[in-house]
Design an enzyme around this catalytic site. Structure first.
Site, PDB file in Angstrom:
ATOM      1  N   ASN A  15       9.103  -2.880   3.357  1.00  0.00           N
ATOM      2  CA  ASN A  15       8.179  -3.968   2.976  1.00  0.00           C
ATOM      3  C   ASN A  15       8.665  -5.173   3.800  1.00  0.00           C
ATOM      4  O   ASN A  15       9.636  -6.081   3.169  1.00  0.00           O
ATOM      5  CB  ASN A  15       8.324  -4.170   1.468  1.00  0.00           C
ATOM      6  CG  ASN A  15       7.415  -3.235   0.765  1.00  0.00           C
ATOM      7  OD1 ASN A  15       6.356  -3.003   1.240  1.00  0.00           O
ATOM      8  ND2 ASN A  15       7.730  -2.812  -0.421  1.00  0.00           N
ATOM      9  N   HIS A  74      -2.307  -5.767  -0.289  1.00  0.00           N
ATOM     10  CA  HIS A  74      -2.750  -4.526  -1.225  1.00  0.00           C
ATOM     11  C   HIS A  74      -1.785  -4.723  -2.505  1.00  0.00           C
ATOM     12  O   HIS A  74      -2.446  -4.801  -3.459  1.00  0.00           O
ATOM     13  CB  HIS A  74      -2.133  -3.164  -0.306  1.00  0.00           C
ATOM     14  CG  HIS A  74      -1.745  -2.275  -1.461  1.00  0.00           C
ATOM     15  ND1 HIS A  74      -0.543  -2.275  -2.165  1.00  0.00           N
ATOM     16  CD2 HIS A  74      -2.534  -0.966  -1.814  1.00  0.00           C
ATOM     17  CE1 HIS A  74      -0.712  -0.919  -2.955  1.00  0.00           C
ATOM     18  NE2 HIS A  74      -1.790  -0.332  -2.767  1.00  0.00           N
ATOM     19  N   ASN A  75      -0.577  -5.336  -2.171  1.00  0.00           N
ATOM     20  CA  ASN A  75       0.294  -5.568  -3.474  1.00  0.00           C
ATOM     21  C   ASN A  75      -0.175  -6.846  -4.271  1.00  0.00           C
ATOM     22  O   ASN A  75      -0.236  -6.970  -5.390  1.00  0.00           O
ATOM     23  CB  ASN A  75       1.737  -5.900  -3.126  1.00  0.00           C
ATOM     24  CG  ASN A  75       2.414  -4.586  -2.835  1.00  0.00           C
ATOM     25  OD1 ASN A  75       1.941  -3.436  -2.244  1.00  0.00           O
ATOM     26  ND2 ASN A  75       3.883  -4.467  -2.812  1.00  0.00           N
ATOM     27  N   GLU A 116      -2.972  -5.672  -6.195  1.00  0.00           N
ATOM     28  CA  GLU A 116      -2.213  -4.815  -7.109  1.00  0.00           C
ATOM     29  C   GLU A 116      -1.969  -5.461  -8.420  1.00  0.00           C
ATOM     30  O   GLU A 116      -1.869  -5.062  -9.586  1.00  0.00           O
ATOM     31  CB  GLU A 116      -1.083  -3.892  -6.441  1.00  0.00           C
ATOM     32  CG  GLU A 116      -0.266  -3.131  -7.574  1.00  0.00           C
ATOM     33  CD  GLU A 116       0.949  -2.582  -6.970  1.00  0.00           C
ATOM     34  OE1 GLU A 116       0.759  -1.984  -5.786  1.00  0.00           O
ATOM     35  OE2 GLU A 116       2.130  -3.051  -7.349  1.00  0.00           O
ATOM     36  N   TYR A 117      -1.330  -6.629  -8.276  1.00  0.00           N
ATOM     37  CA  TYR A 117      -0.809  -7.632  -9.168  1.00  0.00           C
ATOM     38  C   TYR A 117      -1.983  -7.988 -10.308  1.00  0.00           C
ATOM     39  O   TYR A 117      -1.972  -8.124 -11.260  1.00  0.00           O
ATOM     40  CB  TYR A 117       0.013  -8.749  -8.637  1.00  0.00           C
ATOM     41  CG  TYR A 117       1.276  -8.604  -8.148  1.00  0.00           C
ATOM     42  CD1 TYR A 117       1.791  -7.517  -7.815  1.00  0.00           C
ATOM     43  CD2 TYR A 117       2.068  -9.867  -8.156  1.00  0.00           C
ATOM     44  CE1 TYR A 117       2.966  -7.374  -7.182  1.00  0.00           C
ATOM     45  CE2 TYR A 117       3.334  -9.825  -7.738  1.00  0.00           C
ATOM     46  CZ  TYR A 117       3.984  -8.587  -6.993  1.00  0.00           C
ATOM     47  OH  TYR A 117       5.348  -8.451  -6.498  1.00  0.00           O
ATOM     48  N   LYS A 162      -0.583  -4.290   3.602  1.00  0.00           N
ATOM     49  CA  LYS A 162       0.238  -3.694   2.595  1.00  0.00           C
ATOM     50  C   LYS A 162       0.562  -4.952   1.666  1.00  0.00           C
ATOM     51  O   LYS A 162       0.572  -4.669   0.432  1.00  0.00           O
ATOM     52  CB  LYS A 162       1.427  -3.271   2.973  1.00  0.00           C
ATOM     53  CG  LYS A 162       2.404  -2.635   1.960  1.00  0.00           C
ATOM     54  CD  LYS A 162       1.806  -1.714   0.774  1.00  0.00           C
ATOM     55  CE  LYS A 162       2.796  -1.469  -0.338  1.00  0.00           C
ATOM     56  NZ  LYS A 162       4.041  -1.836  -0.419  1.00  0.00           N
ATOM     57  N   GLY A 186       3.711   4.577  -4.319  1.00  0.00           N
ATOM     58  CA  GLY A 186       4.864   4.729  -5.650  1.00  0.00           C
ATOM     59  C   GLY A 186       5.388   6.282  -5.318  1.00  0.00           C
ATOM     60  O   GLY A 186       5.289   6.728  -4.478  1.00  0.00           O
ATOM     61  N   SER A 212       1.740   2.832   0.383  1.00  0.00           N
ATOM     62  CA  SER A 212       1.346   2.827  -0.867  1.00  0.00           C
ATOM     63  C   SER A 212       1.283   4.041  -1.645  1.00  0.00           C
ATOM     64  O   SER A 212       0.792   5.057  -1.016  1.00  0.00           O
ATOM     65  CB  SER A 212       0.102   1.869  -1.038  1.00  0.00           C
ATOM     66  OG  SER A 212      -0.327   1.850  -2.475  1.00  0.00           O
TER      67      SER A 212
END
Lengths: 234, 234, 234, 234
Positions: free
Chosen positions: B30, B109-110, B113-114, B106, B58, B56
């Site tokens: 990251n 993307h995060n 996600e939050y 990415k 996890g 992505s």
């Protein structure tokens, strides 16, 4: 299909004069749970039953089945279960509680829906404004395969972007159907902070405004203290 | 696996002295996209290539495959494609742009996600505080069947709630790994309003604070003008 | 007056070749505190001193005096104090810390300023949209007399509204001069939640957008799942 | 002094049986404007008059006078003007509109007040967390002299910080008295986005929570998809 609000109210009132004790009225629309509670009480005096059913799935419900959240007396809901199970996809029906609970859970579902949509909207807007030239339709489709943010709404975003990657023909005028507001009012009532659901609703409000007064006042204030030029409306 | 930041930086520097012209360094962590751009430039002077790969999925990636977003020169990415296609699930790999683009996509993307997580968190908290007794685990599972808010994160919420419906053993101390901050900084840079992604990050900040100064000042101010009693720390 | 950013940077560089050891450069503009720290270090190698002075008061400073927040070595600031005390109104000068501290405190001052302005803007917009016909200019003037929300910005709002109660000639296009962004970036760096300062900045961003992509995506998504009609751009 | 809500309601009802036609009831508390409108209507049937008076100034009102916002029939307000003018500081009284308008304007005043307080709270918290050692009491006092952010609330902040610069004895438990919630509900009703007033209210809600469910769910979700360790409650 009877629109929510007054038409539903008068329909329920009219029905209550025609039905016999033990009969059930199902409200399958988007009624405020406070109205459900009130109606159930009134109907109970005539030994009529009331069941509120929230549905989710949109126009895809016909092909994929509606997700059903139902509120009402346990015994009555059990009696009606065959109807709900037929309408819903497998495991897509649940009695979630007493009178109003079905619409309550559906209301919060919609609040969450606003938040999810807004999260994607912000992320895609940032990619759209990026110095990189990113193919948004391809990214939306990509994320559907194994990423943490995969969802049904993302699949719909991929569809919309595949049709028109810049959405250039779309006016960003975003309606809201009321449940988001009710969710927020309930949050205020319960002292639950809901910054994301609120920001999502406010973005919709703002999308429908043209040169709002508050922003005019900000511009006027900057002019007052800083001498910053003010743009004139044309 | 090399941690992001300085360890990655020094590893890249060390590798660059060992590799031969035409070789490629892949950063699959990251990394901030600005660092990618800088490194790619430095390595290019030695005719080395740099590829940034955001992943992505996890801890589920091993069984379900990683979604891969890759940035770098088109020719080099094509050369490496067999690697990425092997790691990713079908249609789960995409070269999204030039140097840094993989980590850029990415990063966003995060941020999204939050926002998605926070939308669910607010909705479930409101149901938790409701006057209705709602079985949250059952509602989470229900919504997975046909509702508009169905998603992989919702499935995980259903799992977590099935294990402990009240999450009573969990401390709401929510870390963030940096990409959300970078997303916000990029939004500020690009003048893109991102109220939902920001509120999600701030909720995490707040979850890690204990009696923050700002709230102490609010309480002190109320006491100053209204004579409202102030609670003392104990 | 030298504009902030590159012009200031090159002016400082040019000056540093002309000055003698012990001389002082004062940057009285809106420089980012990181730049102050860097410059002070560079100049120190030539035994030159650097002082950063943030000023507040806007175009009213000439008549009412500038509020001055100064950063730099204590000894040097003391030497220059007669200058600052002359420019500032009584008690309107303070050395707030080492290199960069003056601009740091000024930066946060501006972040707060955005928040205060936005608080008034929202309240007055709501009164403007009310079913009551409220004379906003009179209310702004009223609140200046004894209310909890009295402030200099409120006096300016009263002036602006007295000139044009509906602000009908003003376009709500609200610029920002950078310090608000820096405040937010510093908040992110320090893990301090700042929802109000952020929302104020985002309102300005939004005021300058026309049919933003994120809102187009929201409208497109509603159409995808609900069949809700989409407005077309004209 | 009669507390708002039920006590006021029953007092008004009791009074209405004792008064004679033409008499006036003044509600000088913090009543919701919807209740004012309803009461005025009920009392009018008995030819009684109702006037709602919002006051601002806090515990300082005795020495500095109360700012008074009054709603009711024009003729009746004129009759009572001598009372209001005596209580208020010069120019500190205004009839702002018909029944409920006084409390309506006061309600929005309080919403703004929350926003102003929160703006200062965020700015001072950031200075408190800064790498610089900033004397917050001195900065608060400084800004009172010529800065754009000078206000009465800032003077109170300076007082509070002068007493205890770290506010170390204060628990950041921040109550709200209801008007902020009503302001937000009215904003929702009128489709006015109010991100700052809302964030200010939510910060207060959050200040009173301990390990809220939403944050527990966030931590649990991170554990589900990322294997991130979860802190246990102790």
């Amino acid at each position: 299909m009877v629109p929510a609000g007054d038409p539903t109210e008068s329909t329920v009132a009219a029905l209550s004069t025609l039905l016999s004790p033990g009969d059930v009225i199902i409200d399958g629309g988007n009624t405020n749970f406070h109205d459900d509670q009130r109606r159930a009480k009134t109907l109970a005096e005539k030994r009529l039953h009331y069941v509120d059913a929230g549905t989710s799935g949109g126009i895809w419900g016909l092909s994929e089945g509606y997700c059903l959240m139902v509120g009402g007396e346990a015994e009555i809901c059990t009696r009606l279960e065959p109807i709900f199970v037929t309408l819903a996809p497998p495991d897509g029906y649940l009695r979630v509680g007493d009178h109003g609970a079905g619409h309550y859970v559906k209301m919060i579902h919609n609040g969450i829906e606003y938040g999810l949509m807004q999260a994607y909207a912000e992320g895609f807007e940032l990619m759209h404004e990026s110095a990189y030239k990113i193919d948004l339709a391809k990214v939306a489709a990509l994320w559907d395969h194994g990423s943490v943010v995969r969802s049904w709404l993302l699949q719909l975003a991929a569809r919309a972007l595949a049709e028109d990657g810049d959405l250039s023909a779309v006016a960003g005028y975003v309606e809201d159907s009321g449940e988001g507001r009710w969710t927020l009012v309930e949050g205020i009532e319960r002292s639950v902070p809901m910054p994301v659901l609120t920001a999502s609703l406010f973005t919709r409000f703002r999308s429908r405004q043209n040169n709002p007064f508050g922003e005019r006042l900000l511009a006027a204030l900057r002019n007052q203290f800083g001498g910053h030029a003010v743009k004139k409306t044309t």
